[in-house]
Design a protein around this motif. Structure first.
Motif, short mmCIF file in Angstrom:
data_model
loop_
_atom_site.label_atom_id
_atom_site.label_comp_id
_atom_site.label_asym_id
_atom_site.label_seq_id
_atom_site.Cartn_x
_atom_site.Cartn_y
_atom_site.Cartn_z
N LYS A 174 0.65 -1.19 0.02
CA LYS A 174 0.10 0.06 -0.01
C LYS A 174 0.96 0.98 0.08
O LYS A 174 1.80 1.30 0.78
CB LYS A 174 -0.90 0.09 1.19
CG LYS A 174 -1.93 1.11 0.94
CD LYS A 174 -3.19 1.02 2.04
CE LYS A 174 -2.72 1.69 3.31
NZ LYS A 174 -3.83 1.48 4.24
N ASP A 199 -3.47 4.54 -0.56
CA ASP A 199 -4.09 5.45 0.45
C ASP A 199 -3.92 6.78 0.29
O ASP A 199 -2.63 7.23 0.74
CB ASP A 199 -3.69 4.92 1.79
CG ASP A 199 -4.31 5.64 3.15
OD1 ASP A 199 -5.06 6.33 2.88
OD2 ASP A 199 -4.42 5.08 4.12
N ASN A 201 -5.56 9.40 2.09
CA ASN A 201 -5.84 10.39 3.36
C ASN A 201 -6.63 11.66 3.18
O ASN A 201 -6.43 12.71 3.66
CB ASN A 201 -4.73 10.39 4.43
CG ASN A 201 -3.91 9.28 4.80
OD1 ASN A 201 -2.77 8.93 4.08
ND2 ASN A 201 -4.36 8.49 5.39
N GLU A 225 -7.98 4.43 -1.21
CA GLU A 225 -8.64 4.47 0.36
C GLU A 225 -8.61 5.96 0.49
O GLU A 225 -7.62 6.69 0.27
CB GLU A 225 -7.48 4.04 1.12
CG GLU A 225 -7.56 3.88 2.68
CD GLU A 225 -6.66 3.14 3.40
OE1 GLU A 225 -6.30 2.31 2.84
OE2 GLU A 225 -6.40 3.34 4.25
N GLU A 226 -9.84 6.38 1.10
CA GLU A 226 -10.20 7.66 1.61
C GLU A 226 -9.72 8.75 0.61
O GLU A 226 -8.96 9.61 0.75
CB GLU A 226 -9.56 7.87 2.95
CG GLU A 226 -10.05 7.30 4.32
CD GLU A 226 -9.67 7.58 5.34
OE1 GLU A 226 -8.34 7.83 5.85
OE2 GLU A 226 -10.55 7.99 6.35
N GLU A 252 -11.02 3.91 8.59
CA GLU A 252 -10.09 4.13 9.90
C GLU A 252 -10.69 5.40 10.56
O GLU A 252 -10.22 5.68 11.72
CB GLU A 252 -8.73 4.35 9.47
CG GLU A 252 -8.34 5.38 8.63
CD GLU A 252 -6.86 5.62 8.33
OE1 GLU A 252 -6.25 5.93 9.32
OE2 GLU A 252 -6.58 5.05 7.42
N HIS A 302 -7.60 -1.31 9.53
CA HIS A 302 -6.36 -0.68 9.73
C HIS A 302 -5.70 -0.87 10.97
O HIS A 302 -6.11 -0.91 11.92
CB HIS A 302 -7.00 0.89 9.80
CG HIS A 302 -5.99 1.84 10.27
ND1 HIS A 302 -5.64 2.24 11.46
CD2 HIS A 302 -5.11 2.63 9.59
CE1 HIS A 302 -4.84 3.13 11.55
NE2 HIS A 302 -4.30 3.40 10.38
#
Ligand SMILES: [Mg+2]
Length: 372
Positions: A174, A199, A201, A225-226, A252, A302
């Protein structure tokens, strides 16, 4: 069996992350050390359990919640009725927020109580929490793990660290990059057969995320991710999932079972990621695994940790997942809380089979790296 004492212990372990020019910088301050908040719960029968509450730059806030608010209420409570105690704490403290340090603090205590529950029964948690589940499958003695890399930004640095993870045997990696050239460099270094997740964030608006998904699609990401700000914009996640052409992961930053339910009801996710040290401990993991089953959504916790938070994820995945995958923080730490017992080999982590979480942190390492 009653709770006799709760102690918080902050450990700071120096680390490097390959050739990263800058380490992660959440909370306005660089992470120069891998900081963890351990929660040691002792009972009147002598059994001691270890938990972990999130962590890093938020430790001062989480710690004061445990030491000054939660511990005085927990001491004397029945250690074996975890659900009752967590319900009581949630109700007593909900006005201080249903997430953030209050929830991290409860999560740390919950993990320690599950460790105690396993030790009281002489069973590892994967046995204890998998006990009511008849899949007909024997539980794995190891689980697949993915290398979770820090953000390197420079494509050359990304490629070098992806190559390093591949050489160590990780079949899934990742990234925490936010540009297409960085992801392209990772794919080129990894070749076509390694799973790459990204990811980001929570950086983008909906339109920016859709545009980026278009740019990232050629790199065959296992999940994105996010992608949007703010993390609780579940409707935008659902649109990206529908139109972006890349599976979407998040979780998460959800704290309660209701928030996870909203995420899944919104059709926002292909992969849901509860965080044991942030969203309710082992109890929270069990709840989200059940929810994932209900909605047919894969659960991949997570676990950007190396302490009891990581062990919780390993134990829950071994017990409750049909295709377990555990996040491994790709840090080279100066020392490890569990020594060499919990270190991936060939992209897999052994599921520790001691009672409770499976093993205890090394007192010598705690003594060397604790901050007080
Ligand atoms: Mg993440």
């Amino acid at each position: 069996m009653k709770i006799a004492a709760i102690e918080t212990i902050e450990v700071r372990i120096p680390y490097t992350a390959g050739n990263a020019s800058q380490t992660s910088a959440w909370g306005g301050k660089e992470w120069l050390t891998a900081d963890a908040l351990l929660v040691k719960v002792s009972t009147d029968t002598g059994i001691v359990g270890w938990g972990e509450a999130f962590g890093y730059n938020v430790i001062p806030a989480t710690r004061v919640v445990i030491d000054q608010l939660l511990a005085p209420i927990c001491i004397g409570a029945d250690a074996s009725d975890i659900a009752a105690l967590m319900r009581d704490l949630q109700r007593k403290f909900h006005i201080f927020g249903r997430g953030g340090p209050v929830t991290y603090a409860m999560s740390g205590i919950d993990i320690a109580l599950w460790d105690i529950a396993g030790k009281a029964k002489g069973q590892p948690l994967h046995q204890l929490i998998g006990a009511n589940r008849s899949t007909g499958k024997t539980r794995p003695d190891q689980v697949d793990t993915y290398a979770s890399l820090v953000r390197y930004s420079e494509p050359d640095q990304v490629a070098a660290n992806v190559a390093r993870a591949c050489a160590l045997g990780f079949g899934s990696i990742k990234l925490h990059e936010i540009t297409a050239p960085a992801v392209a460099a990772a794919r080129q270094a990894a070749g076509p057969d390694v799973a790459i997740m990204l990811d980001v964030n929570c950086p983008w608006t909906l339109n920016e995320a859709l545009d980026m998904a278009g740019q990232l699609r050629p790199y065959n990401l296992a999940w994105l991710e996010e992608p949007v700000w703010p993390p609780e914009d579940h409707a935008s996640l659902a649109i990206i999932r529908k139109r972006g052409g890349i599976p979407v992961a998040a979780g998460e930053n959800a704290a309660t079972l209701q928030q996870f339910r909203h995420l899944l009801e919104a059709g926002a996710l292909d992969v849901v990621q509860p965080s044991p040290a942030k969203s309710g401990g082992v109890s929270g993991l069990c709840d989200v695994f059940a929810l994932g089953n209900e909605f047919g959504v894969r659960v991949v916790p997570h676990s950007f940790y190396e302490g009891p938070g990581l062990l919780s994820a390993i134990q829950a995945c071994a017990a409750l997942s049909s295709d377990p995958l555990v996040e491994w923080r790709f840090f080279d730490t100066e020392a490890r809380l569990y020594g060499e017992q919990i270190v991936p080999s060939g992209g897999k982590l052994r599921v520790p089979d001691g009672p409770g979480l499976g093993c205890d942190p090394d007192p010598e390492i705690i003594g060397r790296y604790r901050t007080d």
